[in-house]
Design an enzyme around this catalytic site. Structure first.
Site, mmCIF file in Angstrom:
data_model
loop_
_atom_site.group_PDB
_atom_site.id
_atom_site.type_symbol
_atom_site.label_atom_id
_atom_site.label_comp_id
_atom_site.label_asym_id
_atom_site.label_seq_id
_atom_site.Cartn_x
_atom_site.Cartn_y
_atom_site.Cartn_z
ATOM 1 N N TYR A 85 3.687 -0.154 -8.413
ATOM 2 C CA TYR A 85 3.331 0.230 -7.052
ATOM 3 C C TYR A 85 4.489 1.082 -6.528
ATOM 4 C CZ TYR A 85 2.619 -0.333 -1.989
ATOM 5 O OH TYR A 85 2.471 -0.117 -0.651
ATOM 6 N N ASP A 124 -0.622 2.519 -8.185
ATOM 7 C CA ASP A 124 -0.595 3.385 -7.008
ATOM 8 C C ASP A 124 0.667 4.239 -7.093
ATOM 9 O OD1 ASP A 124 -0.455 4.577 -4.542
ATOM 10 O OD2 ASP A 124 -0.557 2.722 -3.376
#
Length: 417
Positions: A85, A124
């Site tokens: 992330y 992400d």
């Protein structure tokens, strides 16, 4: 979701700020346990920094880079899975931290590839690769003062990581090179998802050596539940090709090794038992004296309960308190009440109307572009306007050059009390 039947789960949490960030990986049990499961991108959390010389060139300390629970690395027999992330490049305040993090990821991937291992990076990435991955690239360039869409540090980094320049392949674009509107993230605060006014910042990237094993990759925008949608990739890899000869079953990231799930955690009652067991000998009382003391305590509590008034006693009407009444002054409303003025039908109607108007919710304003009722929103961002209420157009946000009747007119007004 820490224990899911048929899967092994690996979790990493933020140590710098609880609940701020974190990642997890679910592995089918049939694939077996990886030979290594690492937390963080630098290796500092396992006291195994992957490249001390490189880390010394960074402005950000390694423990700070890995303090937010942003990365899990699982090393299987035929590939290395890196789940990340990435930090958000929303402002320049953390620009140094973010670019150091990107640099670590790049160097870690290069090191694995140099050892002959294949790499899959998922997560992400918090960066848009190309103009086709942005709902309004011209507006983005205008807001950032750019002449080239990729002229931002995080966009340039992604462009260098993905082929043809870099060693990784963007699997979604490999199967859908020209598909427009293939977005994975939307600003739900401005209702951007219905108009698909979003960006593609979630990726599955695979090293070139895995290309013969590619099966398919895509996004799943129809699945609702977050401001992101799932992305996936399928590989032609048999379970026995993933299994490791010497798996690491003691990983602290594996949820079955967490104290609360390993059946090793002590029950709460055991702490109370130990406490009473330790205190009893120190009291210096034999059994006879201890019983006398306990009996005395019980009797004291009984006496207190007899003397204490119950709650109902304070509301009893047997002994009402007489309040003094001031009769020395005239009450201008007393005679009118006696005359029954408030009981007249026309007076009652006026009273009902007045009270109804007082408690009626104010009508929402209409937006300036469509003349339709606005949506009411509340500021949740910290600052001087936190908690204030405002009105916006009810239409979803869309491209600035799109049909005006379908998209937001960008109406905004504060709600005045």
């Amino acid at each position: 979701m820490a224990l899911v039947p048929g899967y092994d789960a690996y979790f990493s949490f933020s140590k710098a700020k609880l609940g701020y960030s974190g990642v997890c990986v679910y592995v089918k049990s049939e694939l077996g346990v990886p030979k290594a499961s690492l937390e963080g991108i630098t290796g500092i959390l396992q006291n195994r920094p992957f490249d001390v010389d490189f880390l010394s060139t960074l402005q950000t300390p390694a423990d700070a880079l890995d303090g937010e629970g942003r990365c899990i690395i699982l090393e299987f027999e035929c590939l290395v899975l890196i789940n990340i992330y990435f930090p958000n490049f929303a402002s320049e305040a953390r620009g140094e931290f973010i670019m150091d993090y990107y640099g670590c990821v790049q160097k870690r991937i290069e090191d694995y590839l140099a050892k002959g291992q294949q790499v899959v990076l998922v997560g992400d990435v918090n960066a848009v690769h190309d103009e086709i991955d942005h709902c309004d690239p011209k507006e983005s360039m205008r807001l950032h003062g750019l002449k080239d869409f990729k002229d931002l540090p995080h966009r340039r980094w992604v462009d260098r990581l993905i082929g043809p320049q870099g060693p990784m392949m963007d699997m979604a674009r490999y199967y859908h090179p020209d598909r427009k509107g293939m977005f994975t993230c939307w600003n739900t605060r401005i209702n951007a998802r219905p108009a698909n006014y979003g960006t593609r910042i979630d990726y599955v990237l695979a090293s070139h050596g895995l290309q013969p094993r590619f099966v398919y990759a895509d996004i799943q925008p129809e699945i609702i539940g977050s401001d992101h949608c799932p992305v996936y990739a399928d590989f032609a890899i048999e379970p026995e090709q993933m299994r490791c000869a010497q798996p690491d079953t003691t990983s602290p990231l594996l949820t079955t090794n967490f104290p609360e799930f390993s059946s090793k955690q002590k029950k709460l009652s055991s702490y109370f038992f130990q406490s009473t067991h330790r205190l009893a000998p120190s009291s210096g009382l034999d059994d006879k004296k201890r019983k006398q003391v306990e009996s005395s305590r019980i009797e004291s509590r009984r006496e207190i309960s007899k003397k204490q008034k119950g709650l109902n006693a304070f509301f009893s009407t047997k002994n009402p308190v007489a309040l003094p009444v001031n009769t020395s002054q005239e009450d201008p409303w007393r005679d009118r009440a006696k005359d029954g003025v408030d009981d007249l039908p026309e007076v009652k109607d006026k009273q009902v109307t007045a009270w109804s108007a007082l408690f009626q919710a104010p009508e929402r304003p209409r937006c300036s572009g469509h003349d339709e009722p606005c949506l009411e929103r509340t500021v949740t961002k910290k600052g001087k306007n936190l908690g204030r209420t405002f009105y916006v157009c009810s239409k979803p946000v869309g491209p600035h050059d799109g049909p005006k009747e379908h998209y937001s007119c960008h109406h905004f007004s504060w709600k005045h009390k």
